[in-house]
Motif scaffolding. Sequence first.
Motif, short mmCIF file in Angstrom:
data_model
loop_
_atom_site.label_atom_id
_atom_site.label_comp_id
_atom_site.label_asym_id
_atom_site.label_seq_id
_atom_site.Cartn_x
_atom_site.Cartn_y
_atom_site.Cartn_z
N PRO A 133 0.73 -1.12 0.06
CA PRO A 133 -0.14 -0.20 0.06
C PRO A 133 0.74 1.08 -0.07
CG PRO A 133 -0.48 -1.48 1.77
CD PRO A 133 0.61 -1.92 1.25
N CYS A 134 0.20 2.32 -0.39
CA CYS A 134 0.91 3.76 -0.30
C CYS A 134 1.07 4.12 1.08
CB CYS A 134 -0.10 4.59 -1.32
SG CYS A 134 0.52 6.30 -1.51
N ALA A 135 1.97 4.83 1.19
CA ALA A 135 2.56 5.23 2.69
C ALA A 135 1.42 6.58 3.14
CB ALA A 135 3.98 5.93 2.55
N ALA A 136 1.05 7.21 2.34
CA ALA A 136 -0.06 8.26 2.44
C ALA A 136 -1.51 7.45 1.96
CB ALA A 136 0.45 9.47 1.97
N ALA A 137 -2.55 8.03 2.52
CA ALA A 137 -3.97 7.67 2.15
C ALA A 137 -4.07 8.07 0.64
CB ALA A 137 -4.86 8.23 3.09
N VAL A 138 -4.41 7.17 -0.16
CA VAL A 138 -4.89 7.37 -1.46
C VAL A 138 -6.17 7.92 -1.59
CG1 VAL A 138 -5.14 6.31 -3.80
CG2 VAL A 138 -3.54 5.68 -2.39
N VAL A 139 -6.18 9.19 -2.00
CA VAL A 139 -7.36 9.93 -1.99
C VAL A 139 -7.75 10.46 -3.76
CG1 VAL A 139 -8.84 11.82 -1.30
CG2 VAL A 139 -7.20 10.85 0.19
N LEU A 140 -8.78 9.65 -4.26
CA LEU A 140 -9.02 9.91 -5.46
C LEU A 140 -10.48 10.53 -5.76
CD1 LEU A 140 -7.66 6.76 -7.24
CD2 LEU A 140 -6.70 9.00 -7.61
N PRO A 141 -10.81 11.35 -6.79
CA PRO A 141 -12.18 11.91 -7.01
C PRO A 141 -13.04 10.57 -7.02
CG PRO A 141 -10.61 12.71 -8.56
CD PRO A 141 -9.76 11.75 -7.76
N LYS A 142 -14.16 11.00 -6.79
CA LYS A 142 -15.44 9.79 -6.68
C LYS A 142 -15.64 9.15 -8.12
CE LYS A 142 -20.24 9.47 -5.25
NZ LYS A 142 -21.05 9.19 -6.43
N GLY A 143 -15.47 7.84 -8.19
CA GLY A 143 -15.61 7.14 -9.17
C GLY A 143 -14.17 6.68 -9.82
#
Lengths: 261, 205
Positions: free
Chosen positions: A151-161
């Motif tokens: 997993p990525c060290a930081a949280a993966v935040v992607l747009p909705k969808g």
Amino acid sequence: MDNLTVVLVGVLAMLIMAMGIIAFVILYKRRVIENQLEIERINNQVEQDMLKATLLSEETERKRIAAELHDDIGATLASVKLYLYHIKADGAQEERLKSAKDLLDQTIQNVRNISHKLQPTILDQLGLEKALSSYANIWNQSGGVRVNYQPCAAAVVLPKGADLQLYRTIQELVTNIIRHGQAQHIDISMEEQTGSYLLRMLHDGSGMDQASYMSNLRKEGSTGLKNIQNRLRILQADIQHNICLKDKKSEILVKIPRKMP
Amino acid sequence: METLRILSWVSPLLALVLGWKYRRFSLLWNYCLLGLIFDTLTYCIRFVWFPGEQVITLGNLFILIELLAFGLFFYRYVFHRNRLFALSVAAVAVIFVVHTLLNALFKFNLTALVVLPIGYIGCCLLGFNAILKEQKIQRLERSFTFWALVAIFIFAAGAFFVYLVLSQIIDNKAQDVKVIWFSIFTCINILRYLLLGIALYQKND
């Protein structure tokens, strides 16, 4: 008017006229180019919207099939299992009953896996990273292929969808690597970069370089690759296929922008 | 005055250097080279070898070369190798040669000097029209054809009036009129080569 004035006025008038015509050509052409670019932009937007709509309807259908599998067939099989566990057998029958129970357990697990692949509920509930870990586990449980997700060290935040599109892309890539590349070991990792995420997939199968990828993409058929490309277009992501000659491993890099317009 | 003359003389150098640097030895590069050679020859004949002599025949020869060079440029980039246009240019060249031999062997062919710029202006306008009609998305400031057309158009538009009064200037006794006329012509000449330099700096379309 003397000759000199005639020359001066005439030359000036001609030059001003020439400049005027040139300025007109430049401004007119600029306007035409702007209009053409706008039309191109609108066409791209329409194409993108159609692509999204197609993928959305595909997702809806997957959801429906997954729900049917899980709620109908899954539930029925669970009931069958319950009935089987209440049957008492002896001697040779007992051995057969045990085999039937094992087969049923395996089938229930397979149905679950298929349902999970079709509709990763974990993605909606726990996010992309957990869904990818779970996906890797499904392959590991099947035996034969080892999929390792870092997993990525930081949280993966992607747009909705976008997370679903990325998840589907990874699914398709993994399937291709196993089916066509005959890989035994796949390492998937995500890392954070400035303004983007980098997905890295390293495997020991027979991979391809970028030129082969582009050439395969243009071939008739190759639905899987085209699906990947369509999803990447929606994500506005770039893909790069590399073959590392040194350790005979192949690498796929996908660069996903964090924000999409 | 002398500075302006030298500037005009060396003005094709910029275009030649740019063409050389970017390996674009096109038709217009050769035209610039011939321009430099002719200017050098004119300078040498008038001021070094035969001081005070006129070199009008050389001037007429350059008019013919200019006609062929511009004609070939329009043939390739504006009329897209139209045979009728090529024949027209050849016919005009023949008429020019015959007219010069019959009427103006030892003087400037003033008729040609005035008529030819009108033809160049017409061809340039057709070229601009073709650019406007083109569906290709291309920035004009990066177009070789556009800059070459601008160079020829500005030169033809400016030179037309300069040549129109040339006969009267030649007959005029006042030296200051001749000086100003020459200055205007020189400026237009420099401008032409500068614009051709910009054209040669662009990639061929």
